[in-house]
Enzyme design. Sequence first.
Site, mmCIF file in Angstrom:
data_model
loop_
_atom_site.group_PDB
_atom_site.id
_atom_site.type_symbol
_atom_site.label_atom_id
_atom_site.label_comp_id
_atom_site.label_asym_id
_atom_site.label_seq_id
_atom_site.Cartn_x
_atom_site.Cartn_y
_atom_site.Cartn_z
ATOM 1 N N LYS A 36 0.321 -3.072 -3.988
ATOM 2 C CA LYS A 36 -1.058 -3.540 -3.828
ATOM 3 C C LYS A 36 -1.144 -5.065 -3.764
ATOM 4 O O LYS A 36 -2.120 -5.605 -3.259
ATOM 5 C CB LYS A 36 -1.928 -2.969 -4.932
ATOM 6 C CG LYS A 36 -2.070 -1.444 -4.777
ATOM 7 C CD LYS A 36 -3.010 -0.822 -5.775
ATOM 8 C CE LYS A 36 -3.273 0.640 -5.460
ATOM 9 N NZ LYS A 36 -2.132 1.533 -5.746
HETATM 10 C C1 LIG Z 1 -1.970 2.770 -5.222
HETATM 11 C C2 LIG Z 1 -0.604 3.353 -5.272
HETATM 12 C C3 LIG Z 1 -0.213 4.408 -4.419
HETATM 13 C C4 LIG Z 1 -1.182 5.100 -3.476
HETATM 14 O O1 LIG Z 1 -1.585 4.300 -2.398
HETATM 15 P P1 LIG Z 1 -2.903 4.677 -1.551
HETATM 16 O O2 LIG Z 1 -3.108 3.567 -0.606
HETATM 17 O O3 LIG Z 1 -4.003 4.796 -2.568
HETATM 18 O O4 LIG Z 1 -2.625 5.978 -0.869
HETATM 19 C C5 LIG Z 1 1.111 4.832 -4.464
HETATM 20 N N1 LIG Z 1 1.992 4.273 -5.311
HETATM 21 C C6 LIG Z 1 1.652 3.270 -6.154
HETATM 22 C C7 LIG Z 1 2.682 2.726 -7.076
HETATM 23 C C8 LIG Z 1 0.353 2.770 -6.159
HETATM 24 O O5 LIG Z 1 0.026 1.768 -6.995
#
Ligand SMILES: *Cc1c(COP(=O)(O)O)cnc(C)c1O
Length: 465
Positions: A113
């Site tokens: 993120k």
């Molecule tokens: C947020 C997250 C996901 C999922 O991603 P999306 O874009 O919500 O599908 C997968 N793995 C981790 C470690 C995350 O923080």
Amino acid sequence: MKYISTRGQAEALDFEGVTLTGLARDGGLYVPESLPQFSGDDIRSMRGKSYADVAFQVMQPFVAGSVSDVDLKAMLDKTYGTAFRHPATAPLVQLGTNDWLLELFHGPTLAFKDFALQLLGRFFDHFTAKRGQRLTIVGATSGDTGSAAIEGCRGRDHVNIFMLHPKGLVSDVQRRQMTTVLDANVVNIAVEGTFDDCQALVKSCFNDLAFRDEMGLTAVNSINWARVMAQIVYYFTSAVSLGAPDRTVSYSVPTGNFGDIFAGYLAKGMGLPIETLAIATNSNDILARTLETGRYATAEAVATLSPSMDIQVSSNFERLLFDLAGREGAHVRDYMGQFQENAGFDLRADHLAKLRASFVADRVDNAATSKAMREYYDATGYVADPHTAIGLEVARRKLGKGSTPAITLATAHPVKFGAAVEDACGLTPNLPAHMADLFDREERFEILPNDIQSLQDRVRRGAVA
Ligand SMILES: *Cc1c(COP(=O)(O)O)cnc(C)c1O
């Protein structure tokens, strides 16, 4: 570039407008009016370029008219040149002849993120400075989003951020990554409730249009278009590293809110030769069920080893739905209206056929997640976090037949989910050097009841308590 709402009844906005707005006022999500197209030669020209330079090439058409080339370049150089602790920013690691991992956890909070939120914080600063306005961010987190958003916004002049987490229900590492940030514009709130309660509180703030306008509220969850846009870039850098456009690649993506994999779908739509996109879910498998049955319907969310994917409503699925339905807002309104009323809807046969032509999907339960972590560790010495392990397992089941490279997105550093790693692999991952003192740092957070009035009062008082 103009952006339109998936529900067809909100005004079109430019990139600046969608970045500051988040959710469209008709309840829809913003999508670009059309996708920029990259030719084989455009893609070939990305070979050997830095991550920041490819990011410029990919994002420039999306922000055109709102951010000058000079400003965009400066923001991207700062974001991807300095905030990530690996010279390749998003390095590829080879685990087998055609099996690759794309490590997306070298940013400040150790999850993918950061790629979007480090940049989003800069966009917020850029636009608010220009407008002489202040922004208030109210968000809810079950873990990774909160810390990444706080890192992206800390210390920014025109932005206050209020981040809600369910009291006692996030891991110690995840909580401390948020609560040890002591900048004056950051307020951490532990809500006496669950993650769903936190999300409902945030939603109520946004649906109160008067409050939303009064406070200049904006969103940092992946309904914000800028987040999806930023995530398109690493599909290009990784595919180009493995020979695109002259070679096809496939991806397996650990999926919750459908933002990350939707970015891959857009990359394909822009001309990147992607063969298969595999949706990898844990037991919260709404998307896998939809592909199997044609019905998009929620079920009770269950807690798993991969908490960042413990989601039963994948917000970004609405953006795909808009495409499946021939970009007709009326269809999306109809589907989402049914969803609101009955917690589910059946896709029309032609819409379902399009979905199945674009994605494959599979679910991985806790036992299979641990087993995958253990097996990859034994075979290669690689320690994958539980989210990544789900991606690897789905890649093994659904991709990697034939000579097309299968790239699994490694979405988090194993230290964030140390207990699961220890159970599966028998070792304790260490915090990276820049965080080694995380457990000695001072924490600051406030506790609020699960009550909208208390939250709105607190937000009105501003960042300084
Ligand atoms: C947020 C997250 C996901 C999922 O991603 P999306 O874009 O919500 O599908 C997968 N793995 C981790 C470690 C995350 O923080």
